[in-house]
Every structure is written in structure tokens, then in C-alpha cells.
Design a protein around this motif. Structure first.
Motif, short mmCIF file in Angstrom:
data_model
loop_
_atom_site.label_atom_id
_atom_site.label_comp_id
_atom_site.label_asym_id
_atom_site.label_seq_id
_atom_site.Cartn_x
_atom_site.Cartn_y
_atom_site.Cartn_z
N ASP A 77 -36.08 21.18 13.66
CA ASP A 77 -36.72 20.06 14.35
C ASP A 77 -36.63 20.23 15.86
OD1 ASP A 77 -37.28 18.95 11.93
OD2 ASP A 77 -35.87 17.28 12.09
N VAL A 78 -35.45 20.57 16.35
CA VAL A 78 -35.26 20.73 17.79
C VAL A 78 -36.10 21.89 18.32
CG1 VAL A 78 -33.59 21.31 19.59
CG2 VAL A 78 -32.97 19.67 17.81
N SER A 104 -39.80 21.02 18.32
CA SER A 104 -40.06 20.06 19.39
C SER A 104 -40.08 20.75 20.75
CB SER A 104 -39.00 18.96 19.36
OG SER A 104 -39.18 18.04 20.41
N LEU A 105 -39.14 21.66 20.98
CA LEU A 105 -39.08 22.40 22.24
C LEU A 105 -40.31 23.29 22.42
CD1 LEU A 105 -37.68 23.36 24.83
CD2 LEU A 105 -36.38 24.98 23.43
N ARG A 106 -40.70 23.99 21.37
CA ARG A 106 -41.89 24.85 21.45
C ARG A 106 -43.13 24.03 21.80
NH1 ARG A 106 -42.58 29.90 18.50
NH2 ARG A 106 -44.54 28.97 17.80
N SER A 163 -27.10 22.80 19.70
CA SER A 163 -28.54 23.05 19.51
C SER A 163 -29.17 23.63 20.76
CB SER A 163 -29.25 21.75 19.14
OG SER A 163 -28.92 21.34 17.85
N ALA A 164 -28.79 23.13 21.93
CA ALA A 164 -29.34 23.66 23.18
C ALA A 164 -29.03 25.15 23.31
CB ALA A 164 -28.78 22.88 24.37
N THR A 165 -27.79 25.50 23.00
CA THR A 165 -27.38 26.91 23.06
C THR A 165 -28.17 27.75 22.08
OG1 THR A 165 -25.14 26.15 23.60
CG2 THR A 165 -25.39 28.46 22.96
N ALA A 166 -28.30 27.26 20.85
CA ALA A 166 -28.94 28.03 19.79
C ALA A 166 -30.44 28.20 20.04
CB ALA A 166 -28.70 27.36 18.44
N SER A 197 -36.33 13.58 25.59
CA SER A 197 -35.11 13.45 24.78
C SER A 197 -35.53 13.45 23.32
CB SER A 197 -34.38 12.16 25.14
OG SER A 197 -33.16 12.05 24.42
N THR A 198 -35.18 14.50 22.61
CA THR A 198 -35.70 14.68 21.26
C THR A 198 -34.79 14.09 20.19
OG1 THR A 198 -36.67 16.32 19.76
CG2 THR A 198 -34.63 16.94 20.86
N ASN A 199 -35.40 13.63 19.13
CA ASN A 199 -34.66 13.28 17.92
C ASN A 199 -34.72 14.45 16.95
OD1 ASN A 199 -33.76 10.39 18.14
ND2 ASN A 199 -35.93 10.11 18.61
#
Length: 398
Positions: free
Chosen positions: A159-160, A163-165, A194-197, A142-144
Motif C-alpha cells: 500500500d505504501v 501510494s508513493l509511486r 516503511s520509509a526505509t524499505a 500523509s498516507t494510510n
């Protein structure tokens, strides 16, 4: 005595009027929702008053108040919870305690809050992550991310994405025992945005070898070009998230300049040179008839190009992923979208379902007829149903 009785009656009537909120007939636990909304209304008015006095920015003080609902990273009998950093971004990691000889599924979760509020530790996000990790026997990250008004787009997206990469790197997946073929990206509200993007961008990122298997979007905010959709009209004063607060969140994502919010309020923020983007959010062609309910489509009035030049982010597909063209949508992973009937953001999610299906992306759409925005994992009956439907879908498809 007569004056005291009269004063008592007046105060009682005003108090009841403040507490009472007209709710749809099919609403479960209406008084609970009224109490939640009353609490939110009181807090919002206090923050607006503080802003008016020049004490603190509305979103800054609101986020400070919300921070008292954060929970520490405490492990329980089922899940180990720790905090870490992925590419210098703070994250909370949930790992099931149950022993396993196989690689686990991985969930990358992005919390909501209008890009201004919340954290991975916020009580309902923490609860949802714990439940997801335990029920799916999955590792949940769970990212901030940095928040407005101190930081604006594209800081949150970057940031998201970074973090995902980091999570998708071979070394990190091995460290947490995650199966690289069974990874999902999920988020709610602005986190759904953000998830979509990030999933859209990820499929074109040649440097990332691991691709996600599924994406799950919970009442996502997906577009910034039209704030006169049927859902905005019908739910302008709905509990939890009304139209005014939505537009305040939307504008704060890009700037503290209130002129953008004012233009969005009248639906006059889109410059004429961006007219081609309206086709991607044209609800008259993208919403099923039952969501149009006799509403008449009115194209947004073109405004000055000044705002778009100063704050180009609100026309950027990374901030408004519904504006991606069909070429960008083809090849996206299997998708889950949850929408709520009594939610200003309802039609964003429904239109994305239509667009994905039009290009052949497999989509499951759960529509909660008696649902309101932001209620998943809140302890309400409707929130529990949302949580179960979301986790059940992940269980079956990830």
C-alpha cells in the motif's frame, strides 16, 4: 472506622503503585509521562481482558479505541487539508495556503502504530503534517495503509509503495505543484520501517523516474532477527512502548499465530539457514561503545524452520530493511535518523546509521538523551524538541 481507614490506605497504596513508574533522572515532565503511561496501561489491560474473554482481538479493540483520537481533515489559516486516494490508498494532503510562484518541496509521510494502529488523521500525525507543511512551505502527503490483524505483510508495504509511486508520477507532482528534485520520504516507528524499505526498493525501480532527495526516519523499527539488543534489555519496561508490546506488534505484522510472538520473546525464532542475516544486525560490531555499556553479545538461539516457512515475511528485507546488504544500501539518499535513549527501538536506528556511514551515505543522527518512543508532536517539551530538530533538518537539506 478502622477497617475503612485500612481499606482506604490499601486502595491508595495500590493506586499509587499503579500510577508510579520509575523514570530516568533526566526526564522532563515526569508526571505527565506517568499519567500518559497509566492511561495506556489501563487501556491495554482492558483490551487484554476482552481478548481473554473472546470478545475481541487485542489489536482490533486497541485500534478502535485509538480511532477516537482521529481528527477530521480540517483546513486552518495556514494549510489546506483534503483527503484523496493514491492508487486506491486513502491519503491526507496538506497544501500551504500561502501563494507561491515556484514549485514546492514534497514530503511523503508514513505514520507509525506497529502496523496495527493509527491513521494519517491521528491527532499527533495530523499536527506534525500541518507543522511540516506550514514551516517548510511544502506539500505533505500523509498516507494510510491496511492494518493488522485483518491484513498482514506484505499488504502494508505494498500500500505504501503503490501510494508513493502514484505521488511520484509526473502528472500528480504537477497537479500539486511539487518540485520533482526536492522530495523526501519520512516516517516514524513502523512508518520509519516503511520509509526505509520503500526508499531501498525505489532506487532499483526502473519504472520510477523521480527519485527522492532525502529520507527522514524517526525512531524507526528496522529489524526482526534479534530482540536482545542493549536497548531491548535496558528499556524492556519503558513507558509508551515496552518490549512486550513491541513484540506483539512485530508478530502481528506477519500473523495472529501467537507461536511467532512466543518464539520472538525468547529470541529463538530465526532458523539456522538464515544465520547469515545476523551480521546485518550484530550490535557488538555496529553499535558505538557508549550504547553497548558493558552488555555482552549473545547470538540468538536458532529455532525451528517451521515458523520461517509459514511466515517468511519476517526475514524479508521489505519488512526488516536493516537486513539489506551493503550493495542495496549504497547510493541511498541523504538520511536523517532520530533515536531516543529510553526506547526499545533505539539500537535499530543507531545500527542503521553505522551501516549507512560505512557505505558512504551521508547521515545526520540526532539522539535524544531524555527521549522516549512516540512522543514527537505530543505537546510535551521533549516532543517539541524532536519536532523542531526533524523539521529544521528537512528545511536545511530538502
Amino acid at each position: 472506622m478502622g477497617r475503612k481507614v485500612l481499606l482506604f490506605l490499601i486502595v491508595g497504596v495500590l493506586g499509587a503503585r499503579y500510577l508510579y513508574i520509575p523514570l530516568p533522572a533526566n526526564t522532563e515532565q515526569p508526571w505527565v509521562i506517568m499519567c500518559v503511561e497509566t492511561h495506556l496501561k489501563i487501556m491495554s489491560n482492558l483490551m487484554l481482558f476482552a481478548e481473554l474473554l473472546g470478545i475481541s482481538h487485542y489489536m482490533t479493540s486497541t485500534n478502535f479505541a485509538a480511532s477516537f483520537l482521529d481528527t477530521p481533515p480540517t483546513s486552518d489559516e495556514n494549510v489546506s487539508v483534503v483527503e484523496a486516494t493514491f492508487h486506491n490508498i486513502p491519503v491526507r494532503v496538506y497544501v500551504p495556503k500561502q501563494k507561491t510562484n515556484t514549485l514546492r518541496r514534497g514530503i511523503f509521510y508514513i505514520h507509525g502504530g506497529g502496523y496495527c494502529l493509527g491513521s494519517a488523521g491521528f491527532y499527533n500525525f495530523d499536527h506534525l503534517s500541518r507543522r511540516t507543511a506550514h514551516r517548510l512551505d511544502a506539500v505533505v502527503i500523509s498516507t494510510n495503509y491496511r492494518l493488522a490483524p485483518k491484513y498482514h505483510f506484505p499488504a502494508q508495504f505494498e500500500d505504501v509503495y503503490n501510494s508513493l509511486r502514484w505521488f511520484l508520477s509526473e502528472a500528480v507532482l504537477q497537479e500539486y505543484g511539487v518540485d520533482p528534485t526536492r522530495i523526501g520520504v519520512c516516517g516514524d516507528s513502523s512508518g520509519g520501517n516503511s520509509a526505509t524499505a520503500v526508499v531501498q526498493q525505489l532506487q532499483h525501480d526502473q519504472d520510477v523516474k523521480v527519485k527522492v532527495k532525502v529520507q527522514a526516519l524517526i525512531y524507526p523499527a528496522l529489524q526482526t532477527v534479534d530482540f536482545d539488543l542493549p536497548s531491548y534489555r535496558e528499556n524492556a519496561h519503558s513507558p509508551i512502548l515496552n518490549r512486550w508490546l513491541t513484540l506483539r506488534f512485530m508478530s502481528e505484522y506477519f500473523t495472529t499465530d501467537r507461536s511467532l510472538e512466543k518464539a520472538m520473546t525468547t529470541n529463538q525464532h530465526i532458523p539456522e539457514h538464515a544465520a547469515h542475516l545476523l551480521q546485518f544486525a550484530n550490535w557488538s560490531s555496529l553499535l558505538p561503545e557508549r550504547f553497548q555499556k558493558g552488555h555482552v553479545y549473545k547470538k540468538p538461539t536458532f529455532g525451528s524452520s517451521t515458523l520461517a516457512k509459514k511466515y517468511p515475511g519476517f526475514l524479508d528485507v521489505r519488512a526488516a530493511p536493516l537486513l539489506a546488504d551493503d550493495t542495496q544500501l549504497r547510493g541511498l539518499p541523504q538520511t536523517y535518523v532520530l533515536t531516543c535513549q529510553h526506547d526499545v527501538l533505539r539500537d535499530d536506528g543507531v545500527m542503521y546509521v553505522t551501516r549507512l556511514r560505512n557505505v558512504g551515505v551521508p547521515v545526520t543522527h540526532d539522539h535524544i538523551e531524555d527521549g522516549f518512543h512516540g512522543l514527537i508532536s505530543t505537546g510535551l517539551k521533549v516532543g517539541a524538541r524532536m519536532e523542531n530538530q526533524y523539521i529544521n533538518w528537512l528545511s536545511e537539506n530538502l
